[in-house]
Design a protein around this motif. Structure first.
Motif, PDB file in Angstrom:
ATOM      1  N   LEU B 230       8.009  72.800  51.767  1.00  0.00           N
ATOM      2  CA  LEU B 230       7.949  71.147  52.499  1.00  0.00           C
ATOM      3  C   LEU B 230       8.605  71.350  53.140  1.00  0.00           C
ATOM      4  CD1 LEU B 230       6.694  68.586  49.735  1.00  0.00           C
ATOM      5  CD2 LEU B 230       5.002  70.034  51.649  1.00  0.00           C
ATOM      6  N   LEU B 231      10.101  71.468  53.673  1.00  0.00           N
ATOM      7  CA  LEU B 231      11.056  71.137  54.534  1.00  0.00           C
ATOM      8  C   LEU B 231      11.275  72.336  55.490  1.00  0.00           C
ATOM      9  CD1 LEU B 231      13.364  69.055  51.906  1.00  0.00           C
ATOM     10  CD2 LEU B 231      11.793  68.106  53.442  1.00  0.00           C
ATOM     11  N   HIS B 232      11.666  70.900  56.559  1.00  0.00           N
ATOM     12  CA  HIS B 232      12.308  72.364  57.143  1.00  0.00           C
ATOM     13  C   HIS B 232      13.325  73.046  57.291  1.00  0.00           C
ATOM     14  CE1 HIS B 232      14.644  72.838  61.342  1.00  0.00           C
ATOM     15  NE2 HIS B 232      12.720  73.031  61.619  1.00  0.00           N
ATOM     16  N   PRO B 233      13.870  74.459  57.806  1.00  0.00           N
ATOM     17  CA  PRO B 233      14.709  75.559  56.734  1.00  0.00           C
ATOM     18  C   PRO B 233      16.141  74.556  57.023  1.00  0.00           C
ATOM     19  CG  PRO B 233      13.025  76.197  58.137  1.00  0.00           C
ATOM     20  CD  PRO B 233      12.463  74.830  58.551  1.00  0.00           C
ATOM     21  N   SER B 234      16.182  73.605  57.941  1.00  0.00           N
ATOM     22  CA  SER B 234      18.140  73.239  58.235  1.00  0.00           C
ATOM     23  C   SER B 234      18.290  71.490  57.152  1.00  0.00           C
ATOM     24  CB  SER B 234      18.319  72.034  59.563  1.00  0.00           C
ATOM     25  OG  SER B 234      16.893  71.074  59.876  1.00  0.00           O
ATOM     26  N   LEU B 235      16.975  71.836  56.320  1.00  0.00           N
ATOM     27  CA  LEU B 235      16.921  70.446  54.988  1.00  0.00           C
ATOM     28  C   LEU B 235      17.543  71.929  54.134  1.00  0.00           C
ATOM     29  CD1 LEU B 235      14.612  67.815  55.820  1.00  0.00           C
ATOM     30  CD2 LEU B 235      17.387  68.010  56.192  1.00  0.00           C
ATOM     31  N   GLU B 236      17.798  73.144  53.870  1.00  0.00           N
ATOM     32  CA  GLU B 236      18.387  73.660  52.934  1.00  0.00           C
ATOM     33  C   GLU B 236      19.540  73.423  52.324  1.00  0.00           C
ATOM     34  OE1 GLU B 236      17.333  77.712  55.087  1.00  0.00           O
ATOM     35  OE2 GLU B 236      19.560  77.835  55.289  1.00  0.00           O
ATOM     36  N   MET B 237      20.352  72.728  53.450  1.00  0.00           N
ATOM     37  CA  MET B 237      21.840  72.401  53.027  1.00  0.00           C
ATOM     38  C   MET B 237      21.184  70.811  52.434  1.00  0.00           C
ATOM     39  SD  MET B 237      23.325  74.770  52.602  1.00  0.00           S
ATOM     40  CE  MET B 237      24.478  73.795  52.162  1.00  0.00           C
ATOM     41  N   GLY B 238      20.779  70.062  52.355  1.00  0.00           N
ATOM     42  CA  GLY B 238      20.743  68.611  52.136  1.00  0.00           C
ATOM     43  C   GLY B 238      20.375  68.529  51.127  1.00  0.00           C
ATOM     44  N   THR B 239      20.766  69.122  49.795  1.00  0.00           N
ATOM     45  CA  THR B 239      21.448  68.790  48.075  1.00  0.00           C
ATOM     46  C   THR B 239      22.179  67.787  47.917  1.00  0.00           C
ATOM     47  OG1 THR B 239      20.720  71.130  47.505  1.00  0.00           O
ATOM     48  CG2 THR B 239      22.150  70.313  46.054  1.00  0.00           C
ATOM     49  N   PRO B 240      23.677  68.021  48.716  1.00  0.00           N
ATOM     50  CA  PRO B 240      24.751  67.169  48.332  1.00  0.00           C
ATOM     51  C   PRO B 240      24.341  66.128  48.949  1.00  0.00           C
ATOM     52  CG  PRO B 240      25.865  69.345  49.704  1.00  0.00           C
ATOM     53  CD  PRO B 240      24.246  69.136  49.525  1.00  0.00           C
ATOM     54  N   ILE B 241      23.385  65.750  49.937  1.00  0.00           N
ATOM     55  CA  ILE B 241      23.086  64.371  50.629  1.00  0.00           C
ATOM     56  C   ILE B 241      22.019  63.771  49.463  1.00  0.00           C
ATOM     57  CG2 ILE B 241      22.237  62.995  52.710  1.00  0.00           C
ATOM     58  CD1 ILE B 241      23.621  65.543  54.395  1.00  0.00           C
ATOM     59  N   VAL B 242      21.425  63.987  49.090  1.00  0.00           N
ATOM     60  CA  VAL B 242      19.980  63.746  48.197  1.00  0.00           C
ATOM     61  C   VAL B 242      20.841  63.483  46.982  1.00  0.00           C
ATOM     62  CG1 VAL B 242      18.154  64.485  46.840  1.00  0.00           C
ATOM     63  CG2 VAL B 242      18.624  65.258  49.005  1.00  0.00           C
ATOM     64  N   GLY B 243      21.629  64.389  45.879  1.00  0.00           N
ATOM     65  CA  GLY B 243      23.322  64.005  45.372  1.00  0.00           C
ATOM     66  C   GLY B 243      23.390  62.762  45.640  1.00  0.00           C
ATOM     67  N   ILE B 244      24.283  62.488  46.402  1.00  0.00           N
ATOM     68  CA  ILE B 244      25.765  61.742  46.854  1.00  0.00           C
ATOM     69  C   ILE B 244      23.686  60.069  46.810  1.00  0.00           C
ATOM     70  CG2 ILE B 244      26.853  59.758  47.844  1.00  0.00           C
ATOM     71  CD1 ILE B 244      27.745  62.665  49.265  1.00  0.00           C
ATOM     72  N   ILE B 245      22.798  60.187  47.653  1.00  0.00           N
ATOM     73  CA  ILE B 245      21.818  59.265  47.227  1.00  0.00           C
ATOM     74  C   ILE B 245      21.287  58.458  45.881  1.00  0.00           C
ATOM     75  CG2 ILE B 245      19.137  58.258  48.033  1.00  0.00           C
ATOM     76  CD1 ILE B 245      19.765  59.847  50.932  1.00  0.00           C
ATOM     77  N   VAL B 246      21.003  60.305  45.159  1.00  0.00           N
ATOM     78  CA  VAL B 246      20.698  60.003  43.940  1.00  0.00           C
ATOM     79  C   VAL B 246      21.590  59.150  42.827  1.00  0.00           C
ATOM     80  CG1 VAL B 246      19.944  61.155  41.510  1.00  0.00           C
ATOM     81  CG2 VAL B 246      18.794  61.527  44.190  1.00  0.00           C
ATOM     82  N   ILE B 247      22.116  59.445  42.603  1.00  0.00           N
ATOM     83  CA  ILE B 247      23.709  59.416  41.994  1.00  0.00           C
ATOM     84  C   ILE B 247      24.519  58.021  42.354  1.00  0.00           C
ATOM     85  CG2 ILE B 247      25.950  60.325  43.328  1.00  0.00           C
ATOM     86  CD1 ILE B 247      25.971  60.751  39.891  1.00  0.00           C
ATOM     87  N   THR B 248      24.192  57.610  43.922  1.00  0.00           N
ATOM     88  CA  THR B 248      24.323  55.657  44.456  1.00  0.00           C
ATOM     89  C   THR B 248      23.205  55.345  44.061  1.00  0.00           C
ATOM     90  OG1 THR B 248      25.107  56.960  46.037  1.00  0.00           O
ATOM     91  CG2 THR B 248      25.307  54.483  46.309  1.00  0.00           C
ATOM     92  N   VAL B 249      22.114  54.972  43.555  1.00  0.00           N
ATOM     93  CA  VAL B 249      21.080  54.453  43.197  1.00  0.00           C
ATOM     94  C   VAL B 249      20.749  54.490  41.498  1.00  0.00           C
ATOM     95  CG1 VAL B 249      18.057  54.154  42.811  1.00  0.00           C
ATOM     96  CG2 VAL B 249      19.580  54.685  45.438  1.00  0.00           C
ATOM     97  N   SER B 250      21.582  55.016  41.419  1.00  0.00           N
ATOM     98  CA  SER B 250      21.526  55.786  39.360  1.00  0.00           C
ATOM     99  C   SER B 250      22.920  54.755  39.122  1.00  0.00           C
ATOM    100  CB  SER B 250      21.798  57.161  39.112  1.00  0.00           C
ATOM    101  OG  SER B 250      22.790  57.700  39.252  1.00  0.00           O
ATOM    102  N   ILE B 251      23.598  54.953  39.581  1.00  0.00           N
ATOM    103  CA  ILE B 251      24.970  53.977  39.604  1.00  0.00           C
ATOM    104  C   ILE B 251      24.746  52.280  39.691  1.00  0.00           C
ATOM    105  CG2 ILE B 251      27.280  53.581  39.755  1.00  0.00           C
ATOM    106  CD1 ILE B 251      27.282  55.598  40.708  1.00  0.00           C
ATOM    107  N   PHE B 252      23.726  51.805  40.692  1.00  0.00           N
ATOM    108  CA  PHE B 252      23.495  50.246  41.405  1.00  0.00           C
ATOM    109  C   PHE B 252      22.295  50.282  40.098  1.00  0.00           C
ATOM    110  CE2 PHE B 252      25.453  50.949  45.060  1.00  0.00           C
ATOM    111  CZ  PHE B 252      25.679  49.733  44.811  1.00  0.00           C
ATOM    112  N   SER B 253      21.227  50.795  39.123  1.00  0.00           N
ATOM    113  CA  SER B 253      20.629  50.840  38.447  1.00  0.00           C
ATOM    114  C   SER B 253      21.403  50.585  36.489  1.00  0.00           C
ATOM    115  CB  SER B 253      19.708  51.588  38.426  1.00  0.00           C
ATOM    116  OG  SER B 253      19.664  53.081  38.195  1.00  0.00           O
TER     117      SER B 253
END
Lengths: 343, 266
Positions: B230-253
């Motif tokens: 689904l994603l544009h090839p430039s987002l293939e490096m999105g993993t660290p950012i997605v990781g930071i978002i997910v872990i932050t949300v999880s710590i808040f929850s």
């Protein structure tokens, strides 16, 4: 600087629990899955009190009165629904770690020791967790060992300790960091008389020697009578008494009990002013009389002149009987007698 | 820094406690070994049965599997205690955690480590070796540097999801089945390239439950593939950012959960 004198300050503290009820039987449970019935229970209902440094306070009430809930709010385990609480000037639920460093907590029903490991390991770990220096730790352990006799238990796994031994270790464990405030939730539950005695002596001693502020919840009124100068009684989440333990006795006891053993059991006790029979067992009878209006000598004199007596003794009412009366609403706390009884 | 020392001590204590029961400990080791034997079997099947799925060669799929194995391996190592967390709540053990001058999450995490993860990592390395060989991955400097970064991002995604699911226990008390479903079943979805699924599923695995970022998207970078999914090839490096978002949300929850904690009776 007046603040420094106060260990615990509680204002309008309340805690509600949100309980979801599940229905009866399978169909009820199935229904509850879709329509959750929510019920709000007020465990602690707007309480206020202040405890000064060095006080030894008994915190009592029936099961479900809100004792443990209060303790859990003061230790930072539960977040209050409303109101405020400060322990050592710290708001417990906001600064859990800071609060934890300055309090000791003992839950009688649960151990804080590592169940499978020798006692010593738990102490070493707690020393590190509470950041106690080795030298402070050594001197504290030496002190604790003198009274609680821990050395013989140190190499035993916690799971092999008797309840009394475990409780000694648990209390010592809560004091590794020598906290200024100690919370004890039923520390003598299930213990035999000797074990209770040794724990009571120890608590009295640290309160006296170290000036540790102690809040004790218990169902054992002997604990209260022996240890707590001040008593807070809780009923349905509200404080119904807060004052000196001794004063409670004076205020609410207008009757004394006479235990009389007669020579023969056929006596009918009648017509002695102010006296009623509350219990009979063979030759023994228990009589109460109105302490405010009749002197004890007068009553005994009258009985002795009419009947042949083998033995007689006067029983002081225990705090337990008073509190039992309070629970049963036989004594209305709102309207204690105006005149204080002479002692 | 000192906290780390304390946590490590907590952890070694948990191992000592476990070794107190020697027979059980041996059975435990045995169970782990048989589980991983199964995982190796899967790897073997991947290598032998399939030649190509939706434009992904067998070697590329093994590489995909290696990213997943590393991310979940480290996640199991760090967050293994979370699987049993509801027990800590039901038993009231969490009360104890809250009256110690340490972070509750840190205490829960360090109260147990899954040593078995070592085996998981061996699988990861094996798959990485065969994957790079069969898919002819050219290990450039950037790829070598970014590989651990991607793994870390993957750990944050997998760990964050696990933490969020765990925090549900603060409201529901028991949530073991949910934990097992989400943690253990979900990774099966990314054993294969996600473009084998329909668009709805791909959307789900990218934006709602973003585990495709653990292996599928970053694999494009390592394999020098042009974009698919689904994603544009430039987002293939999105993993660290997605990781930071997910872990932050999880710590808040998690923190919201701790404040909602109701403790248990008495």
């Amino acid at each position: 600087m007046q603040q420094n004198n106060i260990a615990i300050k509680v204002n309008g503290l309340s805690k509600n629990f949100d309980i979801s009820e599940s229905g009866k039987g399978f169909s009820g449970k199935l229904k509850a899955l879709f329509h959750r019935k929510r019920k709000i229970i007020t465990a602690v209902d707007g309480i206020d009190f202040e405890i000064k440094r060095g006080e030894f306070v008994g915190y009592v009430g029936e099961n479900g009165a809100g004792k443990s809930t209060t303790i859990k709010m003061l230790t930072g385990i539960l977040v209050p629904t409303s109101g405020s609480a400060e322990v050592n000037g710290i708001i417990p639920f906001k600064e859990r770690k800071k609060n934890a460093a300055k309090i000791g907590v003992v839950f009688g029903q649960r151990t804080q020791l590592w169940w499978d490991l020798p006692v010593r390991e738990s102490f070493d770990l707690l020393r590190v967790i509470f950041r106690v220096s080795q030298s402070d730790f050594n001197s504290q352990m030496k002190k604790l060992d003198q009274v609680l006799d821990l050395n013989s238990l140190m190499s035993m796994p916690v799971r092999k300790l008797s309840l009394g031994q475990r409780m000694r270790c648990d209390i010592a464990a809560s004091l590794v960091h020598n906290p200024p405030v100690l919370f004890l939730d039923e520390p003598t539950i299930g213990l035999d008389v000797l074990a209770k005695e040794s724990i009571r002596n120890f608590l009295a001693e640290i309160n006296r020697e170290e000036g540790t502020t102690i809040i004790l919840t218990t169902h054992d009124m002997n604990d209260i009578e022996h240890l707590c100068k001040r008593l807070i009684i809780l009923e349905d989440g509200k404080i119904v008494y807060d004052g000196e333990t001794e004063l409670l006795k004076q205020k609410f006891v207008h009757e004394k009990v006479l235990e009389v053993e007669f020579h023969d059991d056929g006596n009918v006790i009648q017509g002695i002013p102010g006296v009623t029979v509350i219990r009979e067992q063979g030759c023994k009878k228990w009589l109460t009389f109105d302490n405010d209006n009749y002197g004890i000598g007068e009553v005994i004199g009258t009985i002795a002149s009419r009947y042949k007596i083998k033995d007689i003794s006067v029983n002081e009412p225990s705090v337990e009987s008073i509190i039992r009366n309070i629970y049963n609403n036989r004594v209305t706390l709102a309207m204690p007698s105006e005149k204080s009884p002479t002692k | 820094m000192e906290s780390i020392k304390i946590y490590i001590m907590l952890f070694t204590t948990s191992i000592k406690a476990r070794m107190e029961y020697k027979v059980s400990f041996l059975f435990y080791i045995f169970a782990i070994l048989s589980f991983y034997a199964g995982q190796f079997g899967l790897l073997f099947i991947l290598l032998n049965r399939f030649h190509e799925i939706k434009g992904w060669s067998m070697g590329e799929m093994v590489f995909l599997y290696s990213l997943q194995a590393f991310a979940f391996g480290f996640t199991n190592l760090i967050f293994s205690q979370l699987v049993n967390f509801d027990k800590m709540i039901v038993d009231g053990e969490f009360d104890r955690v809250l009256v110690r001058p340490l972070s509750p999450l840190g205490q829960v995490i360090f109260s147990k480590f899954e040593v078995s993860t070592a085996a998981h990592l061996i699988i990861g390395f094996t798959a990485l070796y065969f994957g790079s060989r069969y898919a002819n991955i050219e290990w450039t400097f950037y790829k070598i540097i970014l590989f651990p970064v991607i793994i870390m991002g993957g750990v944050m995604i997998a760990g964050g999801i696990r933490l969020m699911v765990t925090a549900v226990a603060f409201w529901t008390l028991r949530n073991r089945s949910l934990v097992h479903t989400v943690i253990f079943s979900s990774k099966e979805f990314i054993n294969y390239p996600i473009n084998i699924y329909n668009v709805g599923m791909q959307f789900f695995l990218t934006f709602i439950f973003p585990i495709a970022f653990i292996n599928f998207y970053p694999a494009h970078f390592f394999l020098d593939r042009s974009g698919s999914g689904l994603l544009h090839p430039s987002l293939e490096m999105g993993t660290p950012i997605v990781g930071i978002i997910v872990i932050t949300v999880s710590i808040f929850s998690w923190k919201a959960g701790v404040n909602h904690y109701q403790s248990t009776g008495s």
